[in-house]
Design an enzyme around this catalytic site. Sequence first.
Site, PDB file in Angstrom:
ATOM      1  N   GLU A 113       0.853  -1.206   0.000  1.00  0.00           N
ATOM      2  CA  GLU A 113       0.000   0.000   0.000  1.00  0.00           C
ATOM      3  C   GLU A 113       0.879   1.241   0.000  1.00  0.00           C
ATOM      4  OE1 GLU A 113      -3.817  -1.629   2.327  1.00  0.00           O
ATOM      5  OE2 GLU A 113      -2.414  -0.658   3.671  1.00  0.00           O
ATOM      6  N   CYS A 141     -10.576   0.754   7.774  1.00  0.00           N
ATOM      7  CA  CYS A 141     -10.015   2.047   8.164  1.00  0.00           C
ATOM      8  C   CYS A 141     -10.656   3.213   7.429  1.00  0.00           C
ATOM      9  CB  CYS A 141      -8.508   2.052   7.950  1.00  0.00           C
ATOM     10  SG  CYS A 141      -7.994   1.520   6.311  1.00  0.00           S
TER      11      CYS A 141
END
Lengths: 624, 624
Positions: free
Chosen positions: B303, B387
């Site tokens: 990521e 998230c």
Amino acid sequence: MKSAKIINFLDSSKNKITPFSIDSVKINGFMGEYLEKMLRVTIFSQYEMLEKVGTIDNFLIASGKKEGSFKGMVFSDSDVYKWLEAASYALLFTGDRELKEKVDRTIQEIKEAQDENGYLNTYFTFERKKERWSDLATKHELYCAGHLIQAAVAHKRVTGEDTLLDVAIKFADLIANTFGPNKKRGAPGHPEIEMALVELYRETKNQKYLNLAKYFLEERGNGYASTYKFFNPEYYIDHKPFKELEEMTGHAVRMLYLCNGATDIYLETGDEEIFSTLERLWNNLITKKMYVTGGIGSRYEGEAFGEEYELPNKRAYTETCAAIASFMWNYRMFLATGEAKYVDLMELILYNGLLSGLSIDGKNYFYVNPLEDRGKHRRKSWYDCACCPPNIARTLTSFPGYMYATSKDGIYINLYEGSEANLEYKNSKVKLTQETDYPWTGKIEINISTEEDNTFNIFLRIPSWVDNFEIEVDGEKVPKNMEKGFLRIQKNWKGGHKVELGFPMTMKYIESHPFVRENIGKVAIKRGPLVYCAEKTDNKEGDVWNYIIDINGEVEEENAEIENKKIIKLKAKGCFEELKDWEEKLYTKIGSIKTDKEQIKINLIPYFAWANRSKGPMVVWLKK
Amino acid sequence: MKSAKIINFLDSSKNKITPFSIDSVKINGFMGEYLEKMLRVTIFSQYEMLEKVGTIDNFLIASGKKEGSFKGMVFSDSDVYKWLEAASYALLFTGDRELKEKVDRTIQEIKEAQDENGYLNTYFTFERKKERWSDLATKHELYCAGHLIQAAVAHKRVTGEDTLLDVAIKFADLIANTFGPNKKRGAPGHPEIEMALVELYRETKNQKYLNLAKYFLEERGNGYASTYKFFNPEYYIDHKPFKELEEMTGHAVRMLYLCNGATDIYLETGDEEIFSTLERLWNNLITKKMYVTGGIGSRYEGEAFGEEYELPNKRAYTETCAAIASFMWNYRMFLATGEAKYVDLMELILYNGLLSGLSIDGKNYFYVNPLEDRGKHRRKSWYDCACCPPNIARTLTSFPGYMYATSKDGIYINLYEGSEANLEYKNSKVKLTQETDYPWTGKIEINISTEEDNTFNIFLRIPSWVDNFEIEVDGEKVPKNMEKGFLRIQKNWKGGHKVELGFPMTMKYIESHPFVRENIGKVAIKRGPLVYCAEKTDNKEGDVWNYIIDINGEVEEENAEIENKKIIKLKAKGCFEELKDWEEKLYTKIGSIKTDKEQIKINLIPYFAWANRSKGPMVVWLKK
């Protein structure tokens, strides 16, 4: 030395095509120079590296002859086995005594490291003995066993000696006693043993090895190969049964080695469901997931295939081992079908994405083969994960074995290379020479002679990149009878006949499917089977990444050398845009940057030869 | 309810710019619709998801009130904290009793799950209690603590209640007693606590929290944040000390949260070495590593940020949380400098890469925001790694607080949005209204009035995408005094004055640096701050991936709606190439495929609105 084939079919009636032995062909051209480098330089420098980094010592430590602990990756034993396979092939050509001693000594160390029960893996010794067979997903025990078997079979065929083969059989028997439908269930996290077991079956005629190969193939998709959860089952090609696969996915070398093993199993069993799966996967590979260089596996993440059309150039992963795996697979597919399209792929891979993995001096290697670079990517003399260097060695030392093949219909000429072959066909000797400077020229003079009357077909591969070709036999034009991509010439070859083949070795611009997003508005340059690139060291003005090629301009050719290897350079017309106004900008309104264009000659070299001189940006796909 | 600022400086003399409280502005335009959705739909549907997937239950299990075991990711506590922060802001606007009860009940459960010594993390209970603080790299204890602290501070500021703040302080004190130069050494694997501790310092005036934030910042680069070896230290931004960083690297959200914390520390300490690092990193971000949508973090692998210019479109990772992190960071950079360029970035991110993370109905979310798609990428109602959803909620519920700011020189109008603000400046009330349909129109009418004499500057942000603008005050043209990207108007605002601002809201073609290899020969389309895209559902003919836009053609605008939200569509001239002859081909000789080009209108919609209707390919960068 005896002679050895890369693949020895047990029952050739099941197979359309069979190879000739490796040493039946002496090569002296483009590939001959590489073979020479292998025999004189690479095979020795690789052994030095194996000694230096402790890979050989692991065997001595395992047998208790040396103090110390295991060094390297969990699969580093396989580096030694691949080297032994390459060294065995090398012995075919040189019979070098020093090399033979190294081989013998290495085999002795391997033998001494083997457990009484046949188990052999220097990582799983001492305190790790209890972990044997506990993690097939990542610990590579069956993978290493596969390379041991391949090396042993090669060594046996070359030397006639059983030293290594006995070790391999002892281990293979242990594996066969351990794994199976009613035994311990399991499949290798990294395929490799499948093709090795089929070869062992071919060598020993013992059916159980073929059965075990089939078992390992069929066990995939049940989760036995992907117990380690960090990667998903697709990484191990364990997400579905082999015969249900639709797409090339997961770790590229794993996927390709699996295809190799499956093709070997098909070649010995004729299971057509396996073959239709292989064809489906091959079509997916070449229409969606292959670089113009033949390189495959575009993703760094998991050394893996990307999605369809996911082929970034700078961040191309294209591991050298994946190119080799594809080369080997396409060979097997040719053996299964007699189709020239598979050999076309072998040629493309060999001259581009495979040879790029090796420096011209034969001492340095790429693990990753990008199609664009800013000058940072350089070959190294070795890697912590050293799978590629000995893989290159075993491929190039066996190269002559790939050149010809035979079937009941005749002799196949697969690859063109200055060479002299002494073959046997229908119990009579056939001498076949090629005089050519291929791949620099498309002119190939082939002399074929038999001592007695012997009428058979010669199949000459006409590469798919050839638009039109010339063919004469003994100075006369002959009809172009094409069969599966081969030109068939039937003749009684007694006394000797001359076949003259001419391919137009002109430069072509290649474009790619619009879904390969990075290549939109760009072209790659090919001349014959070779892909070209622009490298900074030949192009002093501007930045090669910002070159624009004039696809209507004339192209000049120029003989040149890189590291004493002859190449042909291309000089195309083009221009480049200055980058200075782009400094510190990433996006701007169109037209707000006025770039001056300067007319230049764009110097292009074959892709395989890049990164052999001074550092700098390189690019394959040029703006047009 | 009291009123609350996103950031409350302790000593405003150190800072150039300070925010107004969030509820001092009522919004009713483009963003007002989103806020309304948050207050009426999202905040409740998110709570339902937190209950459904067991994230709330984790606290009840930890306190022994419920049987069961921990569910979700190791950091799932933080989802509840982010939701509490968002819910607190929501209470500012609605005072909703039902919501207040949910908030109170949730805080009670959190409180009961806290250990006597102050420790609080529902993952590290029962058998995992002994593992506390043992793996800062991957286990997110300090990250969760940070979100607890941020939620507690927000809740305190909104409600005046100490319930959650006491919990947070108790935990923060434990952390301060545990970590430090002469205590346990450590730094969070995922930055977040740094900005939380600075905010706790601002709220409590207790210097030790600022000191702890500084400690955690300075401890990076020593290997304390990257003890887990699967990722390299760069992933954790632990490869060198913060002040030596030159490039945005590693996990994008980690990198950006670290920059946020560092900016907060700079804002309170004035450490200029920190600031010069931040400027260097910011320049690297916007000139080398940002998508045209403001999205960042191009790599799936980790990521993470890619290399310079590594910005693939289909495989853009561009996590919604990374866009939010960049939005927050740019706000802090504006507070530190008064530079409009940072607010320009906030605007770009907000209207494109951030809002794309949320469906227009407010119930579905993107984790990943690609710039090209084949129709498979769709928003989901929740994620295992959840998230992003509550991060969007806390950002959009506090949005009005970002619109204005103040300094000793005057009032900053950062963002344009139909709204009414009741501010205070130099001890007198200022009413400031905006009448505008921004971002659809560039016409903004601003009425400013004070009851008493009050002469001060109004700073109007002139976005960097504006080439020329019109400005009138009370119907008269005024000089264009520009300061740091703001137009400064000094006046005595008593009784009320009308400011009329006009931006040309025309469509522009954007091109990117030639090193962004996928965008060569392509353009992106922007209208004002909005990036546009072509989606299949509006473009029935051919494949949008193969559209070619005529950059010299006329472009029509059309009012339209998607899910009842007003948008402006663009209709550009162009054509498309048929793909049929490319079937089963990946590379061909140039010119061997003759594609017919058909003239069409290319329908474009704002990027944030894509994937709200039927599935199909989408593209931002179009061939020109």
